[in-house]
Design a protein around this motif. Structure first.
Motif: not given
Length: 495
Positions: A137-138, A325-328, A330-336
């Motif tokens: 994301g960075i 997007g990077g944080a998401l 990590t939390k919920m996976g790429a497709p979500k």
């Protein structure tokens, strides 16, 4: 913080600086295109080859460098790329004529093509999965920052020095720092094997990309239908299809002792193909940046000198979006994450098209759109692609993803310009005041002597421009919605 962690963080910062340097280049040159063309006494059409060749070189070199970095070492290839990029920059700055300038831009592109991909591969091969999304994301946000800083920095350097050559000299001190620091601090990582390099597959992929990009660059927005039926478009497109067919056949029948350049199991993978499609669509959304200054100038009557300010909403939105997007991921996976970004982007561009009557509302709505497509710039698609390809082929897969984004970036301006021009030139105003371009029409109306007539026709022009650009933003809504649908499909397949 331990010494090892400090070293790892410093190594990552070197990659980030390298990515920023290469991403800055296109933004910087965009502010000086007219000056460069004038200095070499070439037309705008001829001058556009300075960007076209750079795009071609990036598209061809990116997957090749990704593969070579996997096999021979990411540190080694990263330093070679930086050196080649700065050598090309120096050649551009010292160009005595236009032909030399074009060759120098091609050399520069071969260096710039692999920097982002190697940095992404380094993160995926060095850091644990829980950190990968945030760090990718960075990297994505660095691209967003460069897209805002580039044109403004270019204009500043041009105003201070009066010489476009200095725009490229700025790369020298940055590159020297990156090279010295990289040699000292970056650890070497590789997925080397003892199989032979797939030169045949590499050649077919290179020729397929080259042919397709040549076809795309021959499309003219002012005469879209005519250019799509011309030999200069159809012939390279047919050649591209032939080379893709040869690539598929080669990779399908590759021998055991040869390491396939783009493994057939990837080419035959539905998730791989969908991710490439989303990559191309994300590039098409990023291309919106090019049209923001013209839109606010023509739709709201903002002066050309101040129009760049109104890129701040979509620019800052994309920067924060890349981090989110990077944080998401990590939390919920790429497709979500892709579903959320697609939904935000669809909403944002829909609001721009339907609910932006003035510059203030545009800044607000464009920020939402920027958040949406900004989320795709770093982590979600890269993480998804690396998961699909696996560690062994992540470099070439990420390289191919980057090419698809570059293709989207190349195609979109022609589509957007054709949509806007078709609407504007069908208006009664354009028929009463004939002009070769929208910019020329706007200048002609501004120079009308009768002040009341001038004010009246300019009001009509601004309303017509809002309607014309509305079609551009509706196209972005469609592209965003397709990303949303693809993300939802991949999310469903993951369960």
């Amino acid at each position: 913080m331990t010494t090892a962690k400090k070293n790892t963080t410093f190594a990552l910062s070197i990659f980030v600086i390298g990515v920023f340097m290469s991403a800055l280049d296109n933004g910087i040159i965009s502010s000086a295109l007219s000056t460069i063309n004038y200095s070499f006494h070439v037309s705008e059409v001829a001058g556009s080859w300075g960007i076209t060749l750079y795009t071609l070189g990036m598209a061809i070199s990116t997957p090749i460098i990704g593969k070579l970095a996997d096999n021979y070492g990411r540190k080694k290839l990263f330093l070679i790329e930086i050196a080649l990029f700065v050598f090309g920059s120096l050649l551009v700055a010292l160009s005595p004529n236009f032909t030399f300038f074009l060759v120098a831009r091609l050399v520069q592109s071969f260096g710039g093509g692999g920097i982002f991909i190697i940095a992404s591969s380094h993160i995926l091969s060095t850091y644990p999965k829980k950190q990968q999304g945030k760090l990718l994301g960075i990297l994505g946000s660095v691209n967003g920052i460069a897209s805002i800083v580039g044109p403004n920095l270019g204009s500043l350097i041009l105003n201070l020095t009066g010489k476009w050559h200095m725009l490229f000299m700025i790369n020298l001190p940055i590159a020297i720092f990156v090279l010295i620091s990289g040699i000292i601090s970056i650890p070497e990582t590789t997925n080397a094997n003892d199989k032979k390099v797939d030169l045949k597959g590499l050649s077919y992929l290179t020729l397929a990309i080259l042919s397709f990009m040549l076809a795309v660059t021959n499309v003219q927005s002012g005469s879209l239908l005519a250019s799509l039926t011309s030999v200069t478009f159809i012939l390279p497109l047919i050649l591209s299809i032939i080379f893709i067919a040869l690539l598929l056949n080669t990779e399908k029948n590759v021998k055991d002792h040869v390491d396939p350049f783009l493994p057939y199991n990837l080419l035959n993978n539905q998730r791989f193909v969908l991710t490439l499609l989303m990559g191309a669509l994300s590039g098409m959304l990023i291309a919106i940046f090019v049209f923001i200054p013209s839109f606010v100038e023509q739709a709201y009557g903002i002066s050309a000198n101040n129009s760049g300010i109104y890129m701040s909403g979509i620019g800052l939105g994309s920067i924060f979006g890349a981090g989110i997007g990077g944080a998401l991921v990590t939390k919920m996976g790429a497709p979500k994450s892709i579903v959320i970004s697609g939904a935000l982007s669809t909403l944002g561009f829909g609001l721009i098209a339907l609910a932006s009557p003035n510059p203030l509302t545009f800044i607000l709505t464009s920020t939402v759109a920027g958040l949406g497509f900004g989320m795709l710039m770093g982590a979600p698609l890269s993480v998804l692609m690396s998961m699909i390809a696996g560690p062994k082929d992540s470099g070439v897969a990420l390289g191919t993803l980057s090419v698809s984004r570059q293709i989207g970036l190349t195609i979109a301006p022609t589509i957007y310009a054709a949509l806007v021009q078709q609407q504007m030139f069908n208006s009664s105003l354009a028929k009463n005041y004939p002009a070769k371009s929208i910019e020329q029409l706007y200048i002609k109306l501004q120079n009308i002597d009768n002040s009341s007539l001038r004010q009246h026709v300019l009001e009509i022009f601004h309303q017509s421009a809002k309607g014309a650009y509305q079609h551009l933003f509706f196209a972005a809504v469609i592209f965003s919605a397709i990303i949303l649908i693809c993300g939802a499909y991949l999310k469903k397949k993951a369960h």
